[in-house]
Design a protein around this motif. Structure first.
Motif, short mmCIF file in Angstrom:
data_model
loop_
_atom_site.label_atom_id
_atom_site.label_comp_id
_atom_site.label_asym_id
_atom_site.label_seq_id
_atom_site.Cartn_x
_atom_site.Cartn_y
_atom_site.Cartn_z
N VAL A 98 55.00 54.20 -0.03
CA VAL A 98 55.90 53.50 0.89
C VAL A 98 55.12 52.91 2.05
O VAL A 98 55.32 51.74 2.43
N ARG A 99 54.18 53.67 2.62
CA ARG A 99 53.39 53.13 3.74
C ARG A 99 52.52 51.96 3.29
O ARG A 99 52.38 50.97 4.02
N ALA A 100 51.92 52.06 2.12
CA ALA A 100 51.09 50.96 1.62
C ALA A 100 51.93 49.72 1.35
O ALA A 100 51.50 48.60 1.62
N TYR A 101 53.14 49.91 0.85
CA TYR A 101 54.04 48.77 0.61
C TYR A 101 54.47 48.15 1.93
O TYR A 101 54.46 46.92 2.09
N ASP A 110 57.37 51.00 -6.63
CA ASP A 110 58.16 51.43 -7.79
C ASP A 110 59.19 52.45 -7.31
O ASP A 110 58.93 53.65 -7.26
N VAL A 111 60.36 51.96 -6.97
CA VAL A 111 61.42 52.81 -6.43
C VAL A 111 61.89 53.80 -7.49
O VAL A 111 62.18 54.96 -7.18
N TRP A 112 61.95 53.37 -8.75
CA TRP A 112 62.40 54.27 -9.81
C TRP A 112 61.43 55.43 -9.98
O TRP A 112 61.85 56.56 -10.23
N TYR A 113 60.15 55.19 -9.84
CA TYR A 113 59.18 56.28 -9.94
C TYR A 113 59.40 57.26 -8.79
O TYR A 113 59.38 58.48 -9.00
N LEU A 114 59.61 56.75 -7.59
CA LEU A 114 59.84 57.62 -6.44
C LEU A 114 61.10 58.46 -6.63
O LEU A 114 61.17 59.61 -6.18
N THR A 115 62.09 57.92 -7.31
CA THR A 115 63.33 58.66 -7.57
C THR A 115 63.07 59.86 -8.46
O THR A 115 63.70 60.91 -8.30
N PRO A 123 63.15 61.27 1.90
CA PRO A 123 63.07 60.56 3.18
C PRO A 123 62.41 59.18 3.06
O PRO A 123 62.78 58.25 3.77
N TYR A 124 61.46 59.05 2.15
CA TYR A 124 60.78 57.77 1.98
C TYR A 124 61.67 56.79 1.22
O TYR A 124 61.63 55.59 1.48
N LEU A 125 62.47 57.30 0.29
CA LEU A 125 63.46 56.44 -0.36
C LEU A 125 64.48 55.94 0.67
O LEU A 125 64.91 54.79 0.62
N GLN A 126 64.85 56.82 1.59
CA GLN A 126 65.79 56.41 2.63
C GLN A 126 65.19 55.31 3.50
O GLN A 126 65.90 54.39 3.91
N GLU A 127 63.90 55.38 3.77
CA GLU A 127 63.24 54.32 4.54
C GLU A 127 63.35 52.98 3.82
O GLU A 127 63.48 51.93 4.44
N LEU A 128 63.26 53.03 2.50
CA LEU A 128 63.31 51.79 1.72
C LEU A 128 64.70 51.15 1.72
O LEU A 128 64.84 49.98 1.37
N THR A 129 65.73 51.91 2.12
CA THR A 129 67.07 51.32 2.21
C THR A 129 67.17 50.34 3.38
O THR A 129 68.15 49.61 3.48
N ASP A 131 64.63 48.11 3.92
CA ASP A 131 63.58 47.15 3.63
C ASP A 131 64.09 45.71 3.73
O ASP A 131 65.29 45.45 3.57
N GLN A 132 63.17 44.79 3.97
CA GLN A 132 63.52 43.37 4.06
C GLN A 132 63.90 42.79 2.71
O GLN A 132 64.75 41.90 2.63
N ASP A 133 63.27 43.27 1.64
CA ASP A 133 63.54 42.77 0.30
C ASP A 133 64.87 43.35 -0.20
O ASP A 133 65.01 44.56 -0.33
N PRO A 134 65.86 42.48 -0.49
CA PRO A 134 67.16 43.00 -0.90
C PRO A 134 67.12 43.78 -2.22
O PRO A 134 67.88 44.73 -2.40
N GLN A 135 66.22 43.42 -3.13
CA GLN A 135 66.14 44.13 -4.40
C GLN A 135 65.63 45.56 -4.18
O GLN A 135 66.17 46.51 -4.74
N VAL A 136 64.61 45.71 -3.34
CA VAL A 136 64.09 47.05 -3.03
C VAL A 136 65.15 47.86 -2.30
O VAL A 136 65.39 49.03 -2.62
#
Length: 182
Positions: A98-101, A110-115, A123-129, A131-136
């Protein structure tokens, strides 16, 4: 003690082995830099570090016969095994990816891998909610809703699980499993 010529040959083979371990580790570093971390990549790097250090100890033993290299290798294996066992590898993987992304070092995450990782990734998946990219963002929200938010009994409780349960309570569970798209 073995003849000097034999020790020099063994040293040569040991140095070639060290070169191969270092080059394999460097290649894995390039791979991680391009595609991110996974559990397998972390554990592969740990094994490569172990092999490099164990080979270096054998090379020292060739010229210092009193050096108890096998005890040192066993102690190294114990220490590294304990460190990997106690470390939360899934949290390290999620944190790095997540930090590198977010910093732009990785083009995608790879959000599915993180899941599929343990509760340390929540908590890192929650950070991605956010994100600027709507797909992510949408994928992260679906993945959090899909994860199980049940409180474990006292045998399975730890801080990471309790934190994940609190985060997951805010997401609605979908009726079907998510579809995996790339």
């Amino acid at each position: 003690a073995a003849p000097l010529a034999l020790r020099l040959e063994c040293l040569f083979i040991g140095l070639i082995t060290l070169f191969l371990v270092v080059s394999a580790s460097a290649k894995m570093g390039l791979y991680i830099g391009t595609y991110g971390l996974t559990r397998l990549r972390v554990l592969t790097e740990v094994i490569m570090v172990f092999l490099g250090l164990a080979t270096a100890m054998v090379c020292v033993w060739l010229f210092v016969p009193k050096f108890a290299y096998m005890k040192a290798v066993l102690l190294l294996a114990l220490v590294m095994g304990a460190a990997v066992s106690w470390a939360d590898v899934d949290t390290v993987v999620a944190h790095y990816n997540v930090r590198a992304y977010q910093s732009g070092a990785l083009d995608s995450v790879d959000v599915w891998y993180l899941t599929g990782l343990s509760d340390g990734a929540v908590p890192y998946l929650q950070e991605l909610t956010q994100d600027q990219d709507p797909q992510v963002r949408d994928t992260a929200m679906k993945c959090l809703a899909w994860r199980n938010a049940e409180d474990p009994d006292i045998r399975g409780w730890n801080y990471t699980t309790a934190q994940a349960v609190e985060i997951l309570k805010g997401y609605v569970v979908e009726e079907s499993e998510p579809t995996f798209t790339t």
